[in-house]
Design a protein around this motif. Structure first.
Motif, PDB file in Angstrom:
ATOM      1  N   PHE A 176       0.862  -1.115  -0.112  1.00 49.07           N
ATOM      2  CA  PHE A 176       0.073  -0.075   0.076  1.00 49.07           C
ATOM      3  C   PHE A 176       0.750   1.203  -0.035  1.00 49.07           C
ATOM      4  CE2 PHE A 176       0.813  -1.582   4.348  1.00 49.07           C
ATOM      5  CZ  PHE A 176       1.181  -0.231   4.930  1.00 49.07           C
ATOM      6  N   PHE A 177       0.307   2.351  -0.308  1.00 46.41           N
ATOM      7  CA  PHE A 177       1.171   3.617  -0.353  1.00 46.41           C
ATOM      8  C   PHE A 177       0.923   4.170   1.009  1.00 46.41           C
ATOM      9  CE2 PHE A 177       0.391   3.371  -5.026  1.00 46.41           C
ATOM     10  CZ  PHE A 177       1.961   3.424  -5.219  1.00 46.41           C
ATOM     11  N   GLN A 178       1.946   4.668   1.427  1.00 46.36           N
ATOM     12  CA  GLN A 178       1.974   5.459   2.729  1.00 46.36           C
ATOM     13  C   GLN A 178       1.993   6.876   2.492  1.00 46.36           C
ATOM     14  OE1 GLN A 178       4.923   3.467   1.507  1.00 46.36           O
ATOM     15  NE2 GLN A 178       6.236   2.977   3.714  1.00 46.36           N
ATOM     16  N   PRO A 179       1.871   7.729   3.633  1.00 49.22           N
ATOM     17  CA  PRO A 179       1.892   9.250   3.556  1.00 49.22           C
ATOM     18  C   PRO A 179       3.296   9.920   2.717  1.00 49.22           C
ATOM     19  CG  PRO A 179       1.570   8.698   5.466  1.00 49.22           C
ATOM     20  CD  PRO A 179       1.571   7.454   4.945  1.00 49.22           C
ATOM     21  N   LEU A 181       3.516  13.704   1.477  1.00 46.96           N
ATOM     22  CA  LEU A 181       2.897  14.977   0.962  1.00 46.96           C
ATOM     23  C   LEU A 181       3.547  15.675  -0.369  1.00 46.96           C
ATOM     24  CD1 LEU A 181       0.487  16.843   1.410  1.00 46.96           C
ATOM     25  CD2 LEU A 181       1.956  18.176   3.020  1.00 46.96           C
ATOM     26  N   TYR A 182       5.029  15.430  -0.223  1.00 46.57           N
ATOM     27  CA  TYR A 182       5.608  16.007  -1.311  1.00 46.57           C
ATOM     28  C   TYR A 182       5.331  15.352  -2.625  1.00 46.57           C
ATOM     29  CZ  TYR A 182       9.358  18.580  -3.938  1.00 46.57           C
ATOM     30  OH  TYR A 182      10.136  19.181  -4.526  1.00 46.57           O
ATOM     31  N   ARG A 183       5.112  13.959  -2.635  1.00 44.48           N
ATOM     32  CA  ARG A 183       4.536  13.493  -4.022  1.00 44.48           C
ATOM     33  C   ARG A 183       3.538  12.503  -3.597  1.00 44.48           C
ATOM     34  NH1 ARG A 183       8.582  14.532  -7.533  1.00 44.48           N
ATOM     35  NH2 ARG A 183      10.618  14.888  -6.838  1.00 44.48           N
ATOM     36  N   SER A 184       2.336  13.329  -3.156  1.00 43.43           N
ATOM     37  CA  SER A 184       1.363  12.611  -2.756  1.00 43.43           C
ATOM     38  C   SER A 184       0.407  11.650  -3.813  1.00 43.43           C
ATOM     39  CB  SER A 184       0.258  13.803  -2.132  1.00 43.43           C
ATOM     40  OG  SER A 184      -1.039  13.018  -1.806  1.00 43.43           O
ATOM     41  N   GLU A 185       0.280  10.713  -3.000  1.00 46.04           N
ATOM     42  CA  GLU A 185      -0.664   9.587  -4.035  1.00 46.04           C
ATOM     43  C   GLU A 185      -2.212  10.064  -3.960  1.00 46.04           C
ATOM     44  OE1 GLU A 185       0.693   7.401  -6.205  1.00 46.04           O
ATOM     45  OE2 GLU A 185       2.670   7.613  -5.671  1.00 46.04           O
ATOM     46  N   PHE A 186      -2.567  10.721  -3.010  1.00 46.64           N
ATOM     47  CA  PHE A 186      -3.849  10.954  -2.504  1.00 46.64           C
ATOM     48  C   PHE A 186      -4.329  12.554  -3.009  1.00 46.64           C
ATOM     49  CE2 PHE A 186      -1.741   8.206   0.459  1.00 46.64           C
ATOM     50  CZ  PHE A 186      -2.309   7.032  -0.037  1.00 46.64           C
ATOM     51  N   PHE A 187      -3.747  13.310  -3.762  1.00 51.41           N
ATOM     52  CA  PHE A 187      -3.986  14.674  -4.348  1.00 51.41           C
ATOM     53  C   PHE A 187      -4.240  15.335  -2.708  1.00 51.41           C
ATOM     54  CE2 PHE A 187      -5.310  11.603  -7.221  1.00 51.41           C
ATOM     55  CZ  PHE A 187      -4.758  12.059  -8.486  1.00 51.41           C
ATOM     56  N   ALA A 188      -3.412  15.235  -1.664  1.00 47.86           N
ATOM     57  CA  ALA A 188      -3.769  15.928  -0.735  1.00 47.86           C
ATOM     58  C   ALA A 188      -3.133  17.403  -0.712  1.00 47.86           C
ATOM     59  CB  ALA A 188      -3.267  15.183   0.592  1.00 47.86           C
ATOM     60  N   ASP A 189      -3.733  18.409   0.208  1.00 45.03           N
ATOM     61  CA  ASP A 189      -3.176  19.643   0.150  1.00 45.03           C
ATOM     62  C   ASP A 189      -2.296  20.055   1.154  1.00 45.03           C
ATOM     63  OD1 ASP A 189      -4.680  20.580  -2.336  1.00 45.03           O
ATOM     64  OD2 ASP A 189      -6.568  20.757  -1.279  1.00 45.03           O
ATOM     65  N   ASP A 190      -2.758  19.292   2.461  1.00 44.88           N
ATOM     66  CA  ASP A 190      -1.634  19.482   3.581  1.00 44.88           C
ATOM     67  C   ASP A 190      -1.526  17.921   4.285  1.00 44.88           C
ATOM     68  OD1 ASP A 190      -4.260  18.843   5.095  1.00 44.88           O
ATOM     69  OD2 ASP A 190      -4.888  20.981   4.970  1.00 44.88           O
ATOM     70  N   GLU A 191      -0.889  18.133   5.495  1.00 39.49           N
ATOM     71  CA  GLU A 191      -0.443  16.929   6.155  1.00 39.49           C
ATOM     72  C   GLU A 191      -1.537  16.160   6.662  1.00 39.49           C
ATOM     73  OE1 GLU A 191       2.181  15.234   6.197  1.00 39.49           O
ATOM     74  OE2 GLU A 191       4.029  16.530   6.221  1.00 39.49           O
ATOM     75  N   GLN A 193      -4.929  16.293   5.569  1.00 37.70           N
ATOM     76  CA  GLN A 193      -5.482  15.446   4.228  1.00 37.70           C
ATOM     77  C   GLN A 193      -4.806  14.362   3.859  1.00 37.70           C
ATOM     78  OE1 GLN A 193      -6.010  17.514   0.785  1.00 37.70           O
ATOM     79  NE2 GLN A 193      -8.045  18.586   1.563  1.00 37.70           N
ATOM     80  N   GLU A 194      -3.438  14.493   4.080  1.00 32.30           N
ATOM     81  CA  GLU A 194      -2.434  13.263   3.467  1.00 32.30           C
ATOM     82  C   GLU A 194      -2.727  11.971   4.374  1.00 32.30           C
ATOM     83  OE1 GLU A 194       0.670  11.493   0.902  1.00 32.30           O
ATOM     84  OE2 GLU A 194      -1.022  13.094   0.499  1.00 32.30           O
ATOM     85  N   CYS A 195      -2.725  12.252   5.644  1.00 34.45           N
ATOM     86  CA  CYS A 195      -2.794  11.209   6.834  1.00 34.45           C
ATOM     87  C   CYS A 195      -4.204  10.569   6.708  1.00 34.45           C
ATOM     88  CB  CYS A 195      -2.788  11.866   7.978  1.00 34.45           C
ATOM     89  SG  CYS A 195      -2.991  10.858   9.606  1.00 34.45           S
ATOM     90  N   GLN A 196      -5.304  11.348   6.564  1.00 31.27           N
ATOM     91  CA  GLN A 196      -6.508  10.723   6.534  1.00 31.27           C
ATOM     92  C   GLN A 196      -6.895  10.022   5.412  1.00 31.27           C
ATOM     93  OE1 GLN A 196      -8.434  10.395   9.169  1.00 31.27           O
ATOM     94  NE2 GLN A 196      -6.879  11.421  10.354  1.00 31.27           N
ATOM     95  N   ARG A 197      -6.456  10.414   4.202  1.00 30.65           N
ATOM     96  CA  ARG A 197      -6.667   9.524   3.044  1.00 30.65           C
ATOM     97  C   ARG A 197      -5.661   8.450   2.918  1.00 30.65           C
ATOM     98  NH1 ARG A 197      -7.325  14.957  -1.411  1.00 30.65           N
ATOM     99  NH2 ARG A 197      -9.186  15.641  -0.307  1.00 30.65           N
TER     100      ARG A 197
END
Length: 442
Positions: A176-179, A181-191, A193-197
């Motif tokens: 699975f993909f871990q968080p 953010l710099y190269r987000s797999e989850f189109f997150a805007d901040d930490e 969002q990245e965490c939750q997604r």
């Protein structure tokens, strides 16, 4: 200079280099393309070759020389153990082994009661997965794509990076993909969002793979070779909760991050969680004699009081490795090495690396803690385009020429000196780095 028998002779870089190329088969490489660095000796945070050229170590070799080279207390302990007992089978009870386990457990949460010793980090992960499978009666292991867990049968398949692909012989693994953010797999805007997604993604994978079939989730607390990816607040707590919800064993791989590297004895201490199994190696004795192991929680250890454990290693708990562990951990305690690593990260590396990023357009991201940092180099800061391999190779060559030994992975320079590095040595290394990046400015 080297000694052979009673005769003193001059040894040269060329002689050692040619001997290596004629007779040594190297890992992770095309043999005909190798150009190994020649090293004669080392002390503290510096190494030198047979011609006297010196290198300041910003790599800790493979991020394992936490206590520095040739620490006198560790070297003396190995000598003393050699004189007393150089080897004994793991089925025996031995003082050095018992003391090593005792020292390690003293730095771990109270939930951990036993240590199974291995020869390195890879077989520590192998045996942690075996323990989880036997304990749960399940077979699957989930692990991250951005990870490295070792180059043995199951450990390399649990590994996420592409080196696993030609080695995928073991079964029962999913990734699975871990968080990140710099190269987000989850189109997150901040930490946040990245965490939750990332947690939602993991929950979906658990569901798709069948919770009743999953023995363990195996994660590097802070992925090292993959880029020193410090997880966002709440992520590891969320993984712990998913494991509790579905009866999955949580294995944290602290092979690289453990024993002072992140500014604490174990990296997971900084995230407010306790795993079920912890794997370790590298920094436990800085690799002076190969050693690794698994910290086993009370519930899992108790299971094997009346269940057979089908595993073992001839050199499990080797006396020389155990003596090195005892001396290393005692010296780290006495000299406050872990606290020193935390200070170096907090007061020098963090501010100065971020300052470097403001001066160099090619530094796209800076991340880390303790003496465990990475700078990510890019050719376009807006597009975050990784710097090309030939440019990274040129930067590495110039760093070595200037006397700095780097750890380079992909488009990243990992800043991972020994935990005992002095402020002046850090300043000297960063000055070399600054000069080389200026030379290669975009």
């Amino acid at each position: 200079m080297n000694h052979q028998g009673n005769k003193e002779r001059i040894v040269t870089n060329d002689e050692v280099y040619q001997m290596d190329r004629d007779h040594v088969f190297h890992s992770w490489s095309v043999q005909g393309q190798l150009n190994p660095l020649v090293i004669e000796g080392a002390k503290g945070c510096k190494l030198w070759d047979y011609q006297g050229k010196e290198y300041l170590d910003f790599s800790s070799q493979l991020v394992n020389i936490n206590i520095g080279y040739q620490h006198p207390k560790v070297v003396a302990a190995i000598h003393q153990q050699v004189d007393k007992l150089a080897m004994i089978a793991p089925s025996t009870a031995n003082l050095a082994r018992g003391e090593a386990a005792q020292r390690i457990l003293a730095h771990a949460p109270d939930v951990f009661k036993k240590v199974f010793f291995t020869n390195a980090g890879a077989d520590a992960n192998e045996n942690a997965m075996r323990l989880a499978r036997l304990f749960t009666g399940r077979t699957k292991i989930l692990s991250g794509y951005r990870s490295y867990h070792g180059n043995t049968g199951s450990a390399i398949v649990a590994t996420g990076d592409p080196r696993r692909i030609p080695n995928e012989y073991a079964q029962g693994h999913a990734h699975f993909f871990q968080p990140y953010l710099y190269r987000s797999e989850f189109f997150a805007d901040d930490e946040s969002q990245e965490c939750q997604r990332a947690l939602t993604h993991l929950r979906h994978l658990i569901s798709a793979e069948g919770p009743q079939s999953i023995a363990a989730i195996l994660l590097e607390t802070i992925p090292g070779t993959a880029g020193i990816l410090v997880p966002p607040e709440g992520y590891l707590q969320g993984v712990r909760q998913l494991c509790d919800e579905f009866g999955i064993v949580l294995i944290l791989d602290e092979v690289m991050a453990g024993f002072g590297r992140t500014g604490s004895w174990f990296a997971f201490e900084q995230f407010g969680i306790v795993p079920d199994l912890v794997t370790f190696a590298k920094g436990v004795n800085s690799g002076y004699v190969p050693a690794g192991g698994v910290l086993i929680s009370e519930a899992i250890a108790a299971y094997f009081n009346d269940h057979y454990f089908p595993g073992g290693l001839t050199y499990s708990g080797h006396p020389l490795a155990m003596a090195a562990i005892v001396a290393t951990l005692d010296a780290m305690d006495e000299e406050k090495v872990v606290e020193h690593a935390a200070m170096i990260g907090r007061e020098i590396l963090a501010p100065q690396l971020h300052q470097l990023a403001t001066r160099h357009e090619m530094i796209g991201d800076v991340r880390g803690c303790g003496v465990f940092w990475a700078i990510e180099l890019v050719s376009d800061k807006n597009l975050r385009t990784p710097l090309a391999d030939d440019q990274m190779a040129a930067i590495k060559a110039d760093l070595l020429s200037a006397g700095l030994l780097p750890f380079i992975a992909g488009n990243r320079i990992h800043i991972v000196p020994p935990c005992v590095i002095t402020p002046d040595e850090v300043e000297a290394g960063l000055s070399i780095l600054d000069a080389v990046l200026t030379k290669h400015a975009l």
